[in-house]
Design an enzyme around this catalytic site. Sequence first.
Site, PDB file in Angstrom:
ATOM      1  N   ARG A 183      44.145  49.985 -27.531  1.00  0.00           N
ATOM      2  CA  ARG A 183      44.954  51.044 -28.152  1.00  0.00           C
ATOM      3  C   ARG A 183      44.881  52.383 -27.419  1.00  0.00           C
ATOM      4  O   ARG A 183      45.907  53.068 -27.296  1.00  0.00           O
ATOM      5  CB  ARG A 183      44.581  51.189 -29.624  1.00  0.00           C
ATOM      6  CG  ARG A 183      45.041  50.005 -30.470  1.00  0.00           C
ATOM      7  CD  ARG A 183      44.605  50.148 -31.932  1.00  0.00           C
ATOM      8  NE  ARG A 183      45.115  49.060 -32.746  1.00  0.00           N
ATOM      9  CZ  ARG A 183      44.535  47.875 -32.877  1.00  0.00           C
ATOM     10  NH1 ARG A 183      43.403  47.631 -32.231  1.00  0.00           N
ATOM     11  NH2 ARG A 183      45.053  46.928 -33.641  1.00  0.00           N
TER      12      ARG A 183
ATOM     13  N   TYR B  70      45.370  30.879 -32.006  1.00  0.00           N
ATOM     14  CA  TYR B  70      46.442  30.240 -31.256  1.00  0.00           C
ATOM     15  C   TYR B  70      46.031  28.806 -30.913  1.00  0.00           C
ATOM     16  O   TYR B  70      44.986  28.322 -31.344  1.00  0.00           O
ATOM     17  CB  TYR B  70      46.800  31.081 -30.030  1.00  0.00           C
ATOM     18  CG  TYR B  70      47.338  32.450 -30.385  1.00  0.00           C
ATOM     19  CD1 TYR B  70      48.394  32.577 -31.286  1.00  0.00           C
ATOM     20  CD2 TYR B  70      46.791  33.612 -29.848  1.00  0.00           C
ATOM     21  CE1 TYR B  70      48.886  33.834 -31.638  1.00  0.00           C
ATOM     22  CE2 TYR B  70      47.278  34.870 -30.195  1.00  0.00           C
ATOM     23  CZ  TYR B  70      48.325  34.973 -31.090  1.00  0.00           C
ATOM     24  OH  TYR B  70      48.818  36.201 -31.447  1.00  0.00           O
TER      25      TYR B  70
ATOM     26  N   ARG C 170      39.357  33.939 -23.032  1.00  0.00           N
ATOM     27  CA  ARG C 170      39.190  34.745 -24.252  1.00  0.00           C
ATOM     28  C   ARG C 170      38.928  33.808 -25.422  1.00  0.00           C
ATOM     29  O   ARG C 170      39.670  32.845 -25.643  1.00  0.00           O
ATOM     30  CB  ARG C 170      40.430  35.599 -24.527  1.00  0.00           C
ATOM     31  CG  ARG C 170      40.345  36.335 -25.869  1.00  0.00           C
ATOM     32  CD  ARG C 170      41.389  37.412 -26.055  1.00  0.00           C
ATOM     33  NE  ARG C 170      40.982  38.636 -25.365  1.00  0.00           N
ATOM     34  CZ  ARG C 170      41.405  39.868 -25.726  1.00  0.00           C
ATOM     35  NH1 ARG C 170      42.227  40.023 -26.741  1.00  0.00           N
ATOM     36  NH2 ARG C 170      41.010  40.924 -25.049  1.00  0.00           N
TER      37      ARG C 170
ATOM     38  N   PRO D 233      45.236  42.882 -22.557  1.00  0.00           N
ATOM     39  CA  PRO D 233      46.574  42.321 -22.800  1.00  0.00           C
ATOM     40  C   PRO D 233      47.093  42.821 -24.148  1.00  0.00           C
ATOM     41  O   PRO D 233      46.400  42.689 -25.159  1.00  0.00           O
ATOM     42  CB  PRO D 233      46.321  40.809 -22.836  1.00  0.00           C
ATOM     43  CG  PRO D 233      44.956  40.612 -22.251  1.00  0.00           C
ATOM     44  CD  PRO D 233      44.194  41.854 -22.532  1.00  0.00           C
TER      45      PRO D 233
ATOM     46  N   GLN E 110      47.520  36.573 -18.692  1.00  0.00           N
ATOM     47  CA  GLN E 110      46.857  35.798 -19.739  1.00  0.00           C
ATOM     48  C   GLN E 110      47.816  34.687 -20.188  1.00  0.00           C
ATOM     49  O   GLN E 110      48.889  34.965 -20.718  1.00  0.00           O
ATOM     50  CB  GLN E 110      46.494  36.693 -20.928  1.00  0.00           C
ATOM     51  CG  GLN E 110      45.705  35.991 -22.019  1.00  0.00           C
ATOM     52  CD  GLN E 110      45.538  36.864 -23.258  1.00  0.00           C
ATOM     53  OE1 GLN E 110      46.511  37.140 -23.967  1.00  0.00           O
ATOM     54  NE2 GLN E 110      44.318  37.304 -23.510  1.00  0.00           N
TER      55      GLN E 110
END
Length: 779
Positions: A731, A589, A637, A426, A503
């Site tokens: 990446r 988060y 995650r 993600p 996600q």
Amino acid sequence: MKVVCIGGGPAGLYFGLLMKRLDPRHEVTVVERNLPYETFGWGVVFSDATMDNMRRCDPASARQIEQAFNHWDDIELRIKGRRIRSGGHGFVGIGRKRLLNILQARCEEEGVRLVFEQEVGSDEDFPEADLVVASDGIHSRIRQRHAEVFRPELVTRPNRYIWLGTKRLFDAFTFDFVRTEHGWFQAHIYKFDAETSTCIVECTEETWRASGLDRADAADSVAFCERLFADTLQGEPLLTNARHLRGSAWLNFQRVRCEQWWLRNARGSHVVLMGDAVHTAHFAIGSGTKLAIEDAIELVRQFRELGTDAQRLPEVLTRYQAARSVEALRLQNAAWNAMEWFEVCGARYCDPLEPEQFMYSMLTRSQRISHENLRQRDRAWLEGYERWFAARAGVVRDPALPPVPPMFTPYTRRGVTLKNRVVVSPMAQYSAVDGVPGDHHLVHLGARALGGAGLVMAEMTCTSPDARITPGCPGLWNEDQRAAWARIVAHVHAHSDAKIGVQLGHAGAKGSTRRGWDGIDLPLQEDGGEPNWPLLSASPQQYLPGISAWSRAMGREDMDRVREDFAAATRRAAAAGFDWLELHAAHGYLLSGFLSPLTNRREDGYGGPLANRLRYPLEVFAAVRAAWPADRPISVRISAHDWVDGGNTPADAVEIARAFRDAGADMIDCSSGQVSKAEQVSYGRMFQTPFADRIRQEAGIATIAVGAITEADHVNAIIAAGRADLCAVARPHLANPAWTLGEAARIGWTELAWPRPYRSAKPQLEALHARARASEGAR
């Protein structure tokens, strides 16, 4: 120059020899506390590269050492009644005493003065010396005397080991693992001369104590090891160095690493550390003697280039430290990886892994040996292992065909089968409007679905407007968003054989920020820009001190509302047709904020011990699992390491993973950090893979490895060793949507299907890579 080497080990002797050869006018003295030609120790191991250097530096000693060497190519594993052997590893071993005797004799031939039976307590005992080389070993008195300058880092490791010998000769570097009622013991065994082998026995502290070895003397310990490895020793006794073994005879490895390597003392002499006095490397990769010899070679090389005028000593020593510290750190890191593997291999690998996979894991333990490097060493063994691995992944294949690389084996979770083990991570795009994904998302995710990966994950998708990180984040809180996602999912399913996942997450205290390219984590600019929104979190928090807005602690009503938002978003994700769902509980988060003690300072039943901090994330997970179809998998995650003192550790991550496993999670996506700006992260290639490995083995749940995984070799090694079940690549997929197709061509795997419109490019790319591989092989 007047040079004194304190300590007659490999570093001191070899440096003294090379300095005298550099210029016979040097007055070189080596001071040793033992008797002439007397030392202790069993075998030491060299690399072929070190021998090449020694041949150039002193052909005479190199010839004698080579004549005394024992060379072998094979590594043999003995475990669970099995014996597995792999070749092409190229070790050379020699008895420590024989090595030192050769170097002592060469020093005498070249005119180096050898002084024996002399204890040295201070570098200032030699006031006329221009250079004092402190090669006085791991317990260096010189290093201790100037600790404030050298700034050593000394770390004592937990495992116990005993260094023995045997007259039983082995034709391979043998690793023998034996399980007892108290735990696993392992032996590292290799022949070093025509009559003798080294035998190092190792175990955990807990196993050592439970076996009564903490109360045993040296003779009892040796007898215990003889009984334990009787099948392997075939009746031969184990031998000791009587002078070396005192008390219980069991040791703990000490890692030494110094920040500064040289100084000028009060008498005006320059003092430099060398060998074990400045750095140690665990015997798991046998590089301690290699480091010592190459230290000596490098310092003499600097003298050769800059001259031996004593006035240039500071420059010489500065360049020596700069040159050697990088290589020493590289080897120490590899040795550290190997050491940690052996420290935990009993419970983590010996028990759960089958011998074939255990062998692969052991061979790649240092992360210096890659999948393709194993192919170069022993193609037959590796291809046999690839076939074994593929068969366990359900691949039925004609033996005449080449084996399937591990990364291209299928993987099934619940009712979903991925065609291979590559996941497009993600990755935030910050390109949604009012939470609705648009054409950019269609192109972005569609392109990557065509690029060969087994699973493509959409970026963190938010459960409400105030759950967003930025105004550009997508959501699933209304039907317009569901319909937009359904369009993208349908496109992926229609035009590729990839699966697509979503996600779900809530930004918590890290929300209401600018898009990444406008200033990551910075609050929105309200003057003429977009308005900030109130932030929720486990406890009041300001993510960027003095900059971010303060969040408020969630009350029960907030918790109920957010939980239901997750459930509603899950139902919309299912209706949109997503194959996979991931719950985002990482990176500081909202759910991560509950898990970490750095951000959860609640005093109610949702704060304090880890079991309490898990309560709310597990409530949310239960609501998501209930709303998500039973035949579709859910991953979670987590930040497996906060990288801050007082934060969650990898041990905590194992407990977090177990809790989600018991709640019905199918996999743990093992990221780390981004919980606090105070983090101190140890970056490097595949730097987060050890978290996935530990969680997979200790928590008993499948894992996804993430972080600095950049090539097929990385993915193949991780999957083949059982360190993770899937690899998420971020990446590289931003730079190249067809990364997986490209990596398949690069390693010569031609059976990965390409999308029909692109197939004309496939043979050309494969041919280009085939020529490159052939050219590399020719060199």
